[in-house]
Motif scaffolding. Sequence first.
Motif, short mmCIF file in Angstrom:
data_model
loop_
_atom_site.label_atom_id
_atom_site.label_comp_id
_atom_site.label_asym_id
_atom_site.label_seq_id
_atom_site.Cartn_x
_atom_site.Cartn_y
_atom_site.Cartn_z
N MET A 1 75.36 13.71 42.53
CA MET A 1 75.15 11.74 43.12
C MET A 1 74.01 11.36 42.92
O MET A 1 74.29 9.66 42.23
CB MET A 1 76.13 11.07 44.21
N SER A 2 73.31 12.63 43.05
CA SER A 2 71.86 11.32 43.16
C SER A 2 71.63 11.32 41.02
O SER A 2 70.03 10.24 41.28
CB SER A 2 70.56 12.33 43.73
N ARG A 3 71.54 11.71 40.98
CA ARG A 3 71.32 11.64 39.22
C ARG A 3 72.20 11.01 38.91
O ARG A 3 71.61 9.80 37.73
CB ARG A 3 72.46 12.71 37.76
N ILE A 4 73.57 10.47 39.36
CA ILE A 4 73.91 8.40 38.68
C ILE A 4 73.01 7.67 39.69
O ILE A 4 73.37 6.34 39.27
CB ILE A 4 75.29 8.41 39.59
N MET A 5 73.00 8.03 40.48
CA MET A 5 72.10 6.92 41.41
C MET A 5 70.30 6.23 40.65
O MET A 5 69.84 5.30 40.81
CB MET A 5 71.90 7.05 42.59
N GLY A 6 70.15 7.91 39.91
CA GLY A 6 69.08 7.20 39.50
C GLY A 6 69.05 6.49 37.89
O GLY A 6 68.38 6.05 37.95
N VAL A 7 70.21 6.62 37.03
CA VAL A 7 70.85 6.08 36.28
C VAL A 7 70.58 4.61 36.28
O VAL A 7 69.80 3.31 35.49
CB VAL A 7 72.07 6.32 35.56
N ILE A 8 71.33 4.51 37.62
CA ILE A 8 71.36 3.37 38.29
C ILE A 8 70.28 2.65 38.57
O ILE A 8 69.96 0.85 38.55
CB ILE A 8 72.92 2.89 39.08
N GLU A 9 69.18 3.07 39.21
CA GLU A 9 68.16 2.05 39.74
C GLU A 9 67.51 2.39 39.01
O GLU A 9 66.45 1.41 38.19
CB GLU A 9 67.09 3.45 41.00
N ALA A 10 67.13 3.06 37.01
CA ALA A 10 66.69 3.06 36.27
C ALA A 10 66.71 1.44 35.41
O ALA A 10 65.79 1.02 35.10
CB ALA A 10 66.40 4.04 35.00
N ILE A 11 67.78 0.98 35.87
CA ILE A 11 68.63 0.05 34.17
C ILE A 11 67.47 -0.85 34.72
O ILE A 11 67.30 -1.73 33.34
CB ILE A 11 69.78 -0.31 34.81
N PRO A 12 67.30 -1.61 35.64
CA PRO A 12 65.75 -2.95 35.64
C PRO A 12 64.54 -2.82 34.91
O PRO A 12 63.83 -3.27 34.07
CB PRO A 12 65.63 -2.99 37.22
N ALA A 13 64.39 -1.75 35.16
CA ALA A 13 63.10 -0.66 34.65
C ALA A 13 63.08 -0.41 33.35
O ALA A 13 62.56 -1.21 32.59
CB ALA A 13 62.61 0.37 35.60
N LEU A 14 63.89 -0.46 32.66
CA LEU A 14 64.59 0.69 31.37
C LEU A 14 64.48 -0.94 30.54
O LEU A 14 64.64 -1.06 29.16
CB LEU A 14 65.89 1.18 31.05
N TYR A 15 65.58 -2.07 30.50
CA TYR A 15 66.26 -3.30 30.23
C TYR A 15 64.63 -3.83 30.37
O TYR A 15 65.88 -5.61 29.83
CB TYR A 15 67.36 -3.21 30.31
N LYS A 16 64.03 -4.25 31.33
CA LYS A 16 63.36 -5.96 32.04
C LYS A 16 62.78 -6.27 30.40
O LYS A 16 63.01 -5.76 29.26
CB LYS A 16 62.06 -5.21 32.35
N ARG A 17 62.37 -7.82 30.71
CA ARG A 17 62.78 -8.86 29.86
C ARG A 17 60.73 -7.82 28.44
O ARG A 17 60.23 -7.59 29.61
CB ARG A 17 62.21 -10.18 29.71
N PRO A 18 60.68 -7.79 27.69
CA PRO A 18 59.77 -7.02 26.52
C PRO A 18 58.77 -8.37 26.99
O PRO A 18 58.49 -9.26 27.49
CB PRO A 18 60.41 -7.53 24.98
N LYS A 19 57.08 -7.74 26.87
CA LYS A 19 55.83 -8.78 27.06
C LYS A 19 56.17 -8.90 25.91
O LYS A 19 55.99 -9.28 24.43
CB LYS A 19 55.17 -6.93 27.01
N ASP A 20 54.71 -10.37 26.30
CA ASP A 20 54.23 -10.69 25.62
C ASP A 20 52.69 -10.86 25.59
O ASP A 20 52.05 -10.53 26.46
CB ASP A 20 54.89 -11.63 24.90
N GLY A 21 52.11 -12.32 25.18
CA GLY A 21 51.01 -11.90 25.17
C GLY A 21 51.07 -12.89 26.11
O GLY A 21 49.03 -12.69 26.43
N MET A 22 51.61 -13.31 26.67
CA MET A 22 51.52 -14.35 27.97
C MET A 22 51.94 -13.62 29.57
O MET A 22 52.22 -12.35 29.47
CB MET A 22 52.67 -15.93 27.80
N ALA A 23 51.24 -13.72 30.37
CA ALA A 23 50.88 -12.94 31.68
C ALA A 23 52.89 -13.70 31.67
O ALA A 23 53.90 -14.69 31.81
CB ALA A 23 50.38 -13.46 32.96
#
Length: 431
Positions: A1-23
Amino acid sequence: MSRIMGVIEAIPALYKRPKDGMAYNPQIDGLRCLAILSVLVWHGGLRIVRHGELLDPGGGRLERLYAVLPHGEIGVVLFFMISGLIIARPFLGDPSRPVAPGKFYYRRFHRLYPPYLIALGLCSIPVFLDVLHHNHTWRITPTESFVASMAYVHGVVWNAPSMFIPPLWSLEVEVQFYLLFPMLIVIYRKMGASRIASTLAVLALYVVTLGYIHGLYGFDGRFRFGLVTHLPYFIMGIIVADLAERHGATARRRAGECDLLLCAGLVLFLLAGLALTRVNAEARPPVLYSALQALSMLSCLCVMVGAMYGRRGGALFGNAWICLTGTMCYSIYLVHVPLMEAIETVVLHRLPATSPVLLGMTDAAVLLPSVWLAGLGFYIFVERPFMNRQARPVPSASLVTEAALAAGTALTDGAQAVVGSATQPSSAPGS
């Protein structure tokens, strides 16, 4: 269960908006989340009401739901204002930045057109097969609709939204704005120190004129689905960008007041949406039409300022899951209506339900999560690779597993740094 929760918690960081040159301002994505949720609630609610009417003709138990649904048009207004803000801000923050139309058009095309074309192609299949989405009262063929949709001119040419993905009309308006933007920003930057006041005065006159034209000629698809009607929202977004550049530091020092402004803005946002529902976003009296446009812009202005500079508002609109939803709002927007229609037709209409209210609750529980998950999949595999010219490829299964293990470990020993390093984009491309 903890591993499944880990996958879910990682989603926002894993697929956040790619960085560019602007803040990066996460609250902008939070605002996009509010906009797309407004659209989803509206379109989902319409299908729930129609489903209830099929089950209980004349009963009216779900019909009352329509009156309390804020019209999705208010979400579109917010989308347009956000577009004006994010596109204009780099040119206002750096007055010496050259306006290069070719480069600007290429970046917009590369970012938006491939996912658009893929979604259009996928959603056209059931129409060409005469399974879903085909309204037999149309006076044009699916081929004619498809070609016009491909060229972003369906509303202008056929006086109606696309038969494949009806909300595409707003993307056509976006493209029309992009074509004008290089000229508009050059003119705006040359207006001098009083440009905000001058533009607001011109905007007020423009909105009043629109109300008169609309009241005189009534509904016309080329007017309703064109830039002429919606240009004030983009211009207002440019003004918000200018205000942010000039007074952003002052607004940050007055975070408490910005939180109050956000509360007021959300109330006005809801009231504007409900008012648009009452007139089906087509108020005929000129004064009412212009007043609704002004109320919509004012509510979105208050929400935008409160979200960007409020203390509590910033925390709310900067939440990782809210930001992820806003980041993938384009994908959700592209797929949500065809998917809702398919789920209703293939699945929900076949349920052996007898209570319209229970059926409505079931519809809501199925439609919104399904659309969100489908939007996430489309975002990961289709949209995200085109978000910039050097976008990171879709993570492999091993990377997803690694992120899940790292996030699971973080639950016990606080090793969030591992997740951060595993999900950091490998470059800082432009979007």
